[in-house]
Motif scaffolding. Structure first.
Motif, PDB file in Angstrom:
ATOM      1  N   MET A   1      26.622  -7.294 -84.822  1.00 57.07           N
ATOM      2  CA  MET A   1      24.829  -7.604 -83.798  1.00 57.07           C
ATOM      3  C   MET A   1      26.320  -9.092 -83.249  1.00 57.07           C
ATOM      4  O   MET A   1      25.432  -8.594 -82.178  1.00 57.07           O
ATOM      5  CB  MET A   1      24.143  -8.042 -84.187  1.00 57.07           C
ATOM      6  CG  MET A   1      22.979  -8.051 -83.196  1.00 57.07           C
ATOM      7  SD  MET A   1      21.064  -7.970 -84.543  1.00 57.07           S
ATOM      8  CE  MET A   1      20.343  -8.361 -83.010  1.00 57.07           C
ATOM      9  N   HIS A   2      26.395  -9.206 -84.536  1.00 56.05           N
ATOM     10  CA  HIS A   2      27.555 -10.943 -83.735  1.00 56.05           C
ATOM     11  C   HIS A   2      27.708 -10.367 -82.803  1.00 56.05           C
ATOM     12  O   HIS A   2      28.973 -11.274 -81.232  1.00 56.05           O
ATOM     13  CB  HIS A   2      27.711 -12.005 -84.795  1.00 56.05           C
ATOM     14  CG  HIS A   2      28.089 -12.676 -84.450  1.00 56.05           C
ATOM     15  ND1 HIS A   2      27.543 -14.024 -83.809  1.00 56.05           N
ATOM     16  CD2 HIS A   2      29.200 -13.385 -84.030  1.00 56.05           C
ATOM     17  CE1 HIS A   2      28.613 -14.727 -83.363  1.00 56.05           C
ATOM     18  NE2 HIS A   2      29.404 -14.706 -83.830  1.00 56.05           N
TER      19      HIS A   2
ATOM     20  N   LEU B   1      28.831 -11.336 -78.766  1.00 57.36           N
ATOM     21  CA  LEU B   1      29.380 -12.728 -77.912  1.00 57.36           C
ATOM     22  C   LEU B   1      30.318 -11.351 -77.086  1.00 57.36           C
ATOM     23  O   LEU B   1      30.773 -12.280 -75.441  1.00 57.36           O
ATOM     24  CB  LEU B   1      30.835 -12.257 -79.589  1.00 57.36           C
ATOM     25  CG  LEU B   1      29.471 -13.308 -80.384  1.00 57.36           C
ATOM     26  CD1 LEU B   1      31.234 -13.437 -81.409  1.00 57.36           C
ATOM     27  CD2 LEU B   1      29.935 -14.520 -79.268  1.00 57.36           C
ATOM     28  N   GLN B   2      29.690 -10.137 -77.897  1.00 53.03           N
ATOM     29  CA  GLN B   2      30.906  -9.041 -76.031  1.00 53.03           C
ATOM     30  C   GLN B   2      29.987  -9.263 -75.118  1.00 53.03           C
ATOM     31  O   GLN B   2      30.704  -9.364 -73.725  1.00 53.03           O
ATOM     32  CB  GLN B   2      30.491  -8.179 -77.067  1.00 53.03           C
ATOM     33  CG  GLN B   2      31.661  -6.462 -75.189  1.00 53.03           C
ATOM     34  CD  GLN B   2      32.902  -6.779 -75.481  1.00 53.03           C
ATOM     35  OE1 GLN B   2      33.399  -7.342 -76.683  1.00 53.03           O
ATOM     36  NE2 GLN B   2      33.494  -6.717 -73.511  1.00 53.03           N
TER      37      GLN B   2
ATOM     38  N   PHE C   1      30.595 -12.349 -73.445  1.00 51.26           N
ATOM     39  CA  PHE C   1      31.689 -11.821 -72.260  1.00 51.26           C
ATOM     40  C   PHE C   1      31.945 -11.412 -71.597  1.00 51.26           C
ATOM     41  O   PHE C   1      32.512 -11.659 -70.062  1.00 51.26           O
ATOM     42  CB  PHE C   1      32.465 -11.851 -73.067  1.00 51.26           C
ATOM     43  CG  PHE C   1      34.771 -11.496 -72.770  1.00 51.26           C
ATOM     44  CD1 PHE C   1      35.532 -12.675 -72.399  1.00 51.26           C
ATOM     45  CD2 PHE C   1      35.341 -10.467 -72.326  1.00 51.26           C
ATOM     46  CE1 PHE C   1      36.509 -12.411 -72.129  1.00 51.26           C
ATOM     47  CE2 PHE C   1      35.889  -9.749 -72.068  1.00 51.26           C
ATOM     48  CZ  PHE C   1      36.240 -11.522 -71.602  1.00 51.26           C
ATOM     49  N   ASP C   2      31.583 -10.373 -70.857  1.00 50.49           N
ATOM     50  CA  ASP C   2      31.257  -9.825 -70.475  1.00 50.49           C
ATOM     51  C   ASP C   2      30.267 -10.303 -69.024  1.00 50.49           C
ATOM     52  O   ASP C   2      30.730 -10.359 -67.223  1.00 50.49           O
ATOM     53  CB  ASP C   2      30.612  -8.146 -70.743  1.00 50.49           C
ATOM     54  CG  ASP C   2      31.530  -7.013 -71.138  1.00 50.49           C
ATOM     55  OD1 ASP C   2      32.092  -7.503 -71.238  1.00 50.49           O
ATOM     56  OD2 ASP C   2      30.540  -6.420 -71.349  1.00 50.49           O
ATOM     57  N   ALA C   3      29.307 -11.202 -69.230  1.00 54.41           N
ATOM     58  CA  ALA C   3      28.962 -12.057 -68.365  1.00 54.41           C
ATOM     59  C   ALA C   3      29.283 -13.322 -67.709  1.00 54.41           C
ATOM     60  O   ALA C   3      29.772 -13.365 -66.244  1.00 54.41           O
ATOM     61  CB  ALA C   3      27.602 -12.550 -69.071  1.00 54.41           C
TER      62      ALA C   3
END
Length: 289
Positions: A1-2, A6-7, A10-12
């Motif tokens: 979930m962590h 983070l993904q 990163f995408d945002a």
């Protein structure tokens, strides 16, 4: 979930960076276009009122006499720019081909250096130089001297643009032509140069647009003429010279004609560049087909 959180972060960030870059590129494009649009709009406001058919086809009239125009100046500019193109375009393209395809060693370095220096020479200095080399020897001003001055100014831009465009052609295209038994000179002209033709034409048009509005070299070479003249060995009117003459006069009518002449000059340059690029693009596409 962590890791999922983070993904998403990163995408945002990547999405935000992409949008900011897109907006920045769009703003940069608008900043480049804005001065041209502002100049064109201002010229339309100041000069459109004096534009009519008589203005475009008549020679200047004496002060106080109604009418008059810039017809002889348009024709004179066509003569001078035609001569300058005959001087600058073949020499510039030839020098660019040499630098890109055959230029190795000190001579090519010297040619590049001279081209770069020549590109930075003020136009008035070029006018004075051609005055000393051509006008003084001929003992009179002429369209030929003006064309030579503008043609020499075109050479460095055409040379460097041609070199850069030819260097962008993949080496594999050259090797394919040579592998088929095509002579090297024929390969350069028929394959490499043809592949780079759109970029070369863009460089030629940039050089043409640069010299089309030059006034200082023509003051020392073509000198100007209040009458019609198509002889290359006689003083000849030119649109930038006519605009200059009208602009420095104390007469309001001539000031209005100067604004109209500047508008015509911009329209002619944009129209000529657009037409040449359109015709050349169609020719290239037909050749590729």
């Amino acid at each position: 979930m962590h890791n999922s959180f983070l993904q998403r972060v990163f995408d945002a960030k990547r999405y935000l960076a992409d949008k900011l870059a897109t907006v920045g590129a769009a703003l940069a494009a608008l900043l480049v276009i804005a001065p041209l649009v502002a100049i064109f709009v201002y010229l339309m406001i100041r000069g459109a009122g004096a534009l009519n058919w008589s203005f475009l086809v008549n020679a200047p009239h004496p002060v106080g006499e109604p009418g008059g125009g810039i017809g002889n100046a348009i024709a004179g500019s066509a003569v001078i720019l035609g001569i300058s193109s005959l001087v600058g375009v073949p020499l510039g393209i030839g020098a660019g081909i040499y630098l890109a395809e055959f230029g190795r060693g000190r001579l090519s370095t010297l040619v590049r250096f001279i081209a770069d220096v020549l590109n930075g020479v003020p136009s008035i200095v070029m006018g004075i130089a051609i005055y000393a080399l051509v006008v003084v020897r001929q003992k009179h001003f002429s369209a030929l001297a003006g064309g030579v001055a503008l043609g020499i100014m075109m050479i460095p831009t055409v040379t460097r643009a041609t070199e850069e465009m030819l260097l962008m052609v993949p080496r594999s295209i050259r090797e394919a032509a040579l592998g088929l038994g095509v002579a090297e000179w024929r390969s350069v002209l028929s394959v490499t140069l043809r592949t780079a033709l759109p970029g070369v034409i863009t460089g030629v048009m940039l050089a043409f647009a640069r010299v089309a509005g030059e006034t200082a070299p023509l003051l020392f070479t073509a000198f100007g003429n209040q009458f019609w003249n198509f002889h290359p060995n006689q003083p000849t009117a030119a649109l930038p010279l006519q605009i200059y003459t009208y602009a420095i006069s104390p007469y309001d009518e001539w000031h209005q004609q100067a604004w109209a002449g500047a508008l015509v000059l911009i329209l002619l340059i944009v129209g000529t560049v657009g037409i040449v690029r359109l015709v050349a693009a169609r020719g290239v596409m037909k050749g590729n087909a």
